[in-house]
Scaffold this active site. Structure first.
Site, PDB file in Angstrom:
ATOM      1  N   PRO A   1     -12.532  27.341  13.357  1.00 49.44           N
ATOM      2  CA  PRO A   1     -13.708  27.194  14.219  1.00 49.44           C
ATOM      3  C   PRO A   1     -14.574  28.452  14.241  1.00 49.44           C
ATOM      4  O   PRO A   1     -15.695  28.432  14.734  1.00 49.44           O
ATOM      5  CB  PRO A   1     -13.107  26.921  15.606  1.00 49.44           C
TER       6      PRO A   1
ATOM      7  N   GLU B   1      -2.470  29.024  17.366  1.00 48.15           N
ATOM      8  CA  GLU B   1      -3.560  29.979  17.639  1.00 48.15           C
ATOM      9  C   GLU B   1      -4.236  30.467  16.364  1.00 48.15           C
ATOM     10  O   GLU B   1      -5.090  31.348  16.406  1.00 48.15           O
ATOM     11  CB  GLU B   1      -3.013  31.181  18.421  1.00 48.15           C
TER      12      GLU B   1
ATOM     13  N   ARG C   1     -18.130  13.580  -3.047  1.00 44.77           N
ATOM     14  CA  ARG C   1     -19.297  12.757  -3.334  1.00 44.77           C
ATOM     15  C   ARG C   1     -20.232  13.414  -4.351  1.00 44.77           C
ATOM     16  O   ARG C   1     -21.048  12.733  -4.977  1.00 44.77           O
ATOM     17  CB  ARG C   1     -20.059  12.445  -2.042  1.00 44.77           C
TER      18      ARG C   1
ATOM     19  N   ASP D   1     -28.557   9.776   0.605  1.00 43.07           N
ATOM     20  CA  ASP D   1     -27.782  10.026   1.824  1.00 43.07           C
ATOM     21  C   ASP D   1     -28.505  10.987   2.764  1.00 43.07           C
ATOM     22  O   ASP D   1     -29.299  11.825   2.331  1.00 43.07           O
ATOM     23  CB  ASP D   1     -26.416  10.642   1.478  1.00 43.07           C
TER      24      ASP D   1
END
Length: 248
Positions: free
Chosen positions: A89, A116, A153, A168
């Site tokens: 993150p 963590e 893709r 797309d």
């Protein structure tokens, strides 16, 4: 292209290897995929991959030693260093352009953390740290799957219809136009007449206009940075005329 994933839950990746376009690409040899069990590179009888953090604090931290051992093994077996992606993150936010960029590598290795996170010394072998959004997951596996799906893709032959990739959302910094199929009318809702006209030029202009409309309404940040070509300008003029006609 080869895609490797280092994880304590290799069976989770059956979600993408057993179904859908990636499964087909693997069977056809367009993608070589392997989910490697991190626990195979531990040295204790309990196959431990985590420990308490130095300095105290809550939670557990993944040990870096198994990752280093697995990485060395992968380099030795493949006789080359893979491009290493750490799912985190704290990384830069993954997007379509990054997916396209990653698809050019011969071999990508995803490192999936848990708890963590991984001991910070893992960064010495990491080429890129990527996030799929400003939220926290229990582990990096789902994030890796999302990225693998997007990357695949762009690999030639994985998606049968190349035009579908080009059209797309996000391919050209615009959201996709609306799509319709049979029946022509349902619950009083009709397919736009222009799509039934057979006039390919009008249809292309309509789709571009709707793509611009959606992007302007839903993702103005993308709209403002888009580089407009001649078709865009024609569609934009048509869109503004429609918007102005609704103003009293």
């Amino acid at each position: 292209m080869k895609i490797s994933v280092l994880t304590i839950f290799p069976k989770m990746f059956s979600v993408i290897t057993d179904w859908g376009v990636i499964s087909r690409a693997i069977k056809e040899g367009k993608i070589v995929f392997e989910a490697i069990d991190l626990r195979d590179f531990t040295t204790d009888k309990h196959r431990t991959t985590d420990d308490y953090p130095y300095g105290g604090g809550s939670g557990l931290v993944m040990k870096v030693d198994p990752f280093f051992k697995a990485y060395d093994h992968i380099v030795e077996v493949n006789e080359a260093k893979p491009y290493v992606v750490l799912t985190s993150p704290q990384g830069r936010v993954f997007n379509n352009n990054i997916a396209k960029e990653l698809s050019t590598h011969d071999h990508i290795l995803f490192l999936c953390g848990r708890y963590e996170g991984i001991d910070e010394r893992i960064t010495t072998i990491v080429d890129d740290e990527l996030s799929i959004g400003d939220f926290v997951l229990s582990g990096g596996e789902l994030a890796a799957m999302v990225m693998i799906e997007a990357i695949s893709r762009f690999i030639p032959g994985v998606v049968g219809d190349t035009d579908s990739v080009v059209n797309d959302s996000f391919y050209n910094d615009l959201l996709d136009y609306p799509h319709y199929t049979r029946p022509r009318t349902i619950r009083g809702l009709d397919v736009p007449e222009v799509l039934l006209s057979g006039d390919h030029e009008r249809i292309e202009l309509y789709r571009k206009k709707e793509s611009l409309r959606r992007t302007m309404e839903r993702r103005p940040d993308l709209f403002l940075k888009h580089e407009f070509d001649e078709m865009d300008k024609k569609a934009l003029l048509l869109l503004f005329k429609e918007l102005m006609s609704g103003v009293e």
